[in-house]
Write a protein that holds these residues in place. Structure first.
Motif, PDB file in Angstrom:
ATOM      1  N   LEU A   1       4.182  39.226  53.451  1.00  6.81           N
ATOM      2  CA  LEU A   1       2.793  38.591  53.473  1.00  6.81           C
ATOM      3  C   LEU A   1       2.177  38.624  52.122  1.00  6.81           C
ATOM      4  CD1 LEU A   1       0.055  38.787  55.229  1.00  6.81           C
ATOM      5  CD2 LEU A   1      -0.242  41.312  54.635  1.00  6.81           C
TER       6      LEU A   1
ATOM      7  N   LEU B   1       0.465  35.165  51.083  1.00  4.16           N
ATOM      8  CA  LEU B   1      -0.887  34.929  50.461  1.00  4.16           C
ATOM      9  C   LEU B   1      -0.724  34.218  48.911  1.00  4.16           C
ATOM     10  CD1 LEU B   1      -2.476  38.243  51.743  1.00  4.16           C
ATOM     11  CD2 LEU B   1      -2.944  35.895  52.434  1.00  4.16           C
TER      12      LEU B   1
ATOM     13  N   VAL C   1      -4.682  37.536  45.139  1.00 10.30           N
ATOM     14  CA  VAL C   1      -3.803  38.078  46.117  1.00 10.30           C
ATOM     15  C   VAL C   1      -3.958  39.643  46.166  1.00 10.30           C
ATOM     16  CG1 VAL C   1      -1.659  38.313  47.140  1.00 10.30           C
ATOM     17  CG2 VAL C   1      -2.616  36.146  46.308  1.00 10.30           C
TER      18      VAL C   1
ATOM     19  N   LEU D   1      -7.279  40.758  47.865  1.00 14.08           N
ATOM     20  CA  LEU D   1      -6.952  40.737  49.307  1.00 14.08           C
ATOM     21  C   LEU D   1      -6.128  41.832  49.896  1.00 14.08           C
ATOM     22  CD1 LEU D   1      -6.451  36.828  49.433  1.00 14.08           C
ATOM     23  CD2 LEU D   1      -8.413  38.021  50.091  1.00 14.08           C
TER      24      LEU D   1
END
Length: 128
Positions: free
Chosen positions: A72, A76, A100, A103
């Protein structure tokens, strides 16, 4: 001495929001800037949330998702780099990693809260 350090690390992995607050308060006292202090707290404590959520998922669901979390993160990062390439033609890896990382903090603090509620409900209604 080593055991004490291990207990402190385990405590902050168990309660990463407390670590976030402590880092924020300490950095605010040093810099007296709310935004910079908050960003520093986010950068420093994101790994704690990553570890805590990984452990909680393993406890609640019973499976380890460490590889999925790494994938993941990389997906991203690729998405942000492609967005930078399309929009600006200049790709800045350090800026993409920062985006990132933020996030991931937002995602994992949300997952942490949801897993706490799920774990409590699971222990109340489904414990033997």
């Amino acid at each position: 001495m080593l055991n004490g350090i291990m207990y402190i690390i385990a405590f902050f992995i168990s309660l990463p929001f407390l670590a976030t607050w402590i880092v924020y308060v300490c950095s605010y006292k040093l810099t007296e800037q709310k935004i910079k202090s908050f960003h520093l707290a986010v950068y420093v404590t994101t790994p704690l949330y990553l570890i805590a959520v990984t452990l909680m998922i393993d406890m609640v669901i019973g499976m380890s998702l460490t590889a999925a979390i790494i994938i993941l993160f990389l997906l991203l990062l690729v998405g942000v780099l492609i967005f930078q390439w399309k929009k600006r033609t200049e790709v800045l890896l350090s800026k993409a990693i920062r985006i990132v990382w933020r996030l991931m903090f937002l995602l994992f603090i949300t997952l942490y809260g949801l897993l706490i509620v799920t774990g409590i409900i699971q222990r109340i209604f489904f414990s033997v």
